[in-house]
Scaffold this active site. Sequence first.
Site, short mmCIF file in Angstrom:
data_model
loop_
_atom_site.label_atom_id
_atom_site.label_comp_id
_atom_site.label_asym_id
_atom_site.label_seq_id
_atom_site.Cartn_x
_atom_site.Cartn_y
_atom_site.Cartn_z
N TYR A 147 0.89 -1.19 0.04
CA TYR A 147 0.00 0.08 0.10
C TYR A 147 0.97 1.13 -0.03
CZ TYR A 147 -3.24 3.44 2.10
OH TYR A 147 -4.22 4.58 2.27
N LYS A 151 1.51 4.06 -2.99
CA LYS A 151 1.06 5.47 -2.60
C LYS A 151 2.29 6.53 -2.71
CE LYS A 151 -3.22 5.42 -1.47
NZ LYS A 151 -4.25 6.21 -2.08
N1 LIG Z 1 -8.99 6.53 5.77
C1 LIG Z 1 -7.61 6.61 6.07
O1 LIG Z 1 -7.36 6.73 7.30
C2 LIG Z 1 -6.56 7.07 5.12
C3 LIG Z 1 -5.32 7.48 5.28
C4 LIG Z 1 -4.73 7.84 4.29
C5 LIG Z 1 -5.05 7.85 3.09
N2 LIG Z 1 -6.22 7.50 2.60
C6 LIG Z 1 -6.65 7.21 1.27
O2 LIG Z 1 -7.83 8.28 1.02
C7 LIG Z 1 -8.49 7.70 0.11
C8 LIG Z 1 -9.90 7.35 0.42
O3 LIG Z 1 -9.65 6.41 1.39
P1 LIG Z 1 -11.28 5.94 2.33
O4 LIG Z 1 -10.68 5.71 3.92
O5 LIG Z 1 -12.20 6.77 2.18
O6 LIG Z 1 -11.28 4.25 1.90
P2 LIG Z 1 -12.55 3.53 1.58
O7 LIG Z 1 -13.47 3.73 2.64
O8 LIG Z 1 -11.87 2.00 1.37
O9 LIG Z 1 -13.03 3.94 0.05
C9 LIG Z 1 -12.00 3.56 -0.99
C10 LIG Z 1 -12.81 4.07 -2.21
O10 LIG Z 1 -12.07 3.43 -3.21
C11 LIG Z 1 -13.08 2.55 -4.31
N3 LIG Z 1 -11.96 1.55 -4.88
C12 LIG Z 1 -11.23 0.76 -4.52
N4 LIG Z 1 -10.98 -0.04 -5.66
C13 LIG Z 1 -11.38 0.14 -6.46
C14 LIG Z 1 -11.32 -0.09 -7.49
N5 LIG Z 1 -10.61 -1.17 -8.08
N6 LIG Z 1 -11.88 0.64 -8.88
C15 LIG Z 1 -12.68 1.58 -8.47
N7 LIG Z 1 -12.35 2.10 -7.17
C16 LIG Z 1 -12.01 1.61 -6.07
C17 LIG Z 1 -14.12 1.86 -3.34
O11 LIG Z 1 -15.04 1.83 -4.22
P3 LIG Z 1 -15.56 0.34 -4.79
O12 LIG Z 1 -15.32 -0.62 -3.61
O13 LIG Z 1 -17.15 0.64 -4.62
O14 LIG Z 1 -14.73 0.04 -5.87
C18 LIG Z 1 -14.10 3.38 -2.32
O15 LIG Z 1 -15.19 4.14 -2.81
C19 LIG Z 1 -7.67 6.11 -0.38
O16 LIG Z 1 -7.02 6.80 -1.49
C20 LIG Z 1 -6.83 6.03 0.70
O17 LIG Z 1 -5.80 5.44 0.46
C21 LIG Z 1 -7.20 7.08 3.84
#
Ligand SMILES: NC(=O)c1ccc[n+]([C@@H]2O[C@H](COP(=O)([O-])OP(=O)(O)OC[C@H]3O[C@@H](n4cnc5c(N)ncnc54)[C@H](OP(=O)(O)O)[C@@H]3O)[C@@H](O)[C@H]2O)c1
Length: 228
Positions: A147, A151
């Site tokens: 991961y 990133k």
């Molecule tokens: N939450 C944290 O603590 C955190 C920290 C650092 C960075 N981030 C980053 O912030 C962003 C949003 O994170 P989040 O926490 O909101 O994650 P999340 O709740 O897991 O949502 C991830 C989104 O990505 C989509 N996705 C995953 N695989 C995909 C694919 N093959 N094709 C198209 N869409 C896909 C999912 O949609 P579907 O499953 O419907 O496809 C979902 O809408 C991500 O890039 C994550 O790495 C999050």
Amino acid sequence: MNIIITGASRGIGRDLAIQLAQYTHHRILVLSRNEGKLRELSDSYENIFHLKYDLGHPDPESLGQAIQGWSQIDLLINNAGLLVKKNFDQLKRSDWQRSFDVNFFGPVELIQQCLPLLKKSSNAHIVNITSMGGFQGSSKFPGLAAYSASKAALGNLTECLAEELKDDGVAVNALALGAVQTEMLAEAFPGFEPPMHSDQMAKFIVNFALNGWQFFNGKVLPVSTSTP
Ligand SMILES: NC(=O)c1ccc[n+]([C@@H]2O[C@H](COP(=O)([O-])OP(=O)(O)OC[C@H]3O[C@@H](n4cnc5c(N)ncnc54)[C@H](OP(=O)(O)O)[C@@H]3O)[C@@H](O)[C@H]2O)c1
């Protein structure tokens, strides 16, 4: 403004879409694999449109059809992300592949397809959502090698692309997020409750996405209250 947001079926991406939809002059295309969840958004907001789209299996034709008639794209938020949590010795080639497919190659191909229309905007902004785990010098957590590396690659691409696109008026920045309360975090770190809610983080990202192009280009900015 014409806006594309990936990963809007849940978490931060969903909140981004809802907050950006409050500006009625925005036209927003949301992408993810979960069409049911996307449809909830497009049924609730008349300026949100959806496309079922798997970043691991890009379909340029369906995306082309979805944005047919758009004269420009002003904002692309590469928010979708996939977190594989496995210790390094357990990581298979397929784990690395799907991590890079969603977190790196998906954004690469999407940017390539959107580029002609981004160049038509007078204030185009590409915002790549990366992670503190992929930020050089930050604290690292076991199990997040694939991961974090994917990133980090997206962060580096941000710097390279900003240079290539500077004369086209397309700004490219990345936000390296710290922990945010979402399903991704809950699945990876059960029981851990970060102080930041998804809608709070989305509020910051919306403001940055709409205004940050005037102040930043080619930057990978840590968005975290903890020391890296
Ligand atoms: N939450 C944290 O603590 C955190 C920290 C650092 C960075 N981030 C980053 O912030 C962003 C949003 O994170 P989040 O926490 O909101 O994650 P999340 O709740 O897991 O949502 C991830 C989104 O990505 C989509 N996705 C995953 N695989 C995909 C694919 N093959 N094709 C198209 N869409 C896909 C999912 O949609 P579907 O499953 O419907 O496809 C979902 O809408 C991500 O890039 C994550 O790495 C999050």
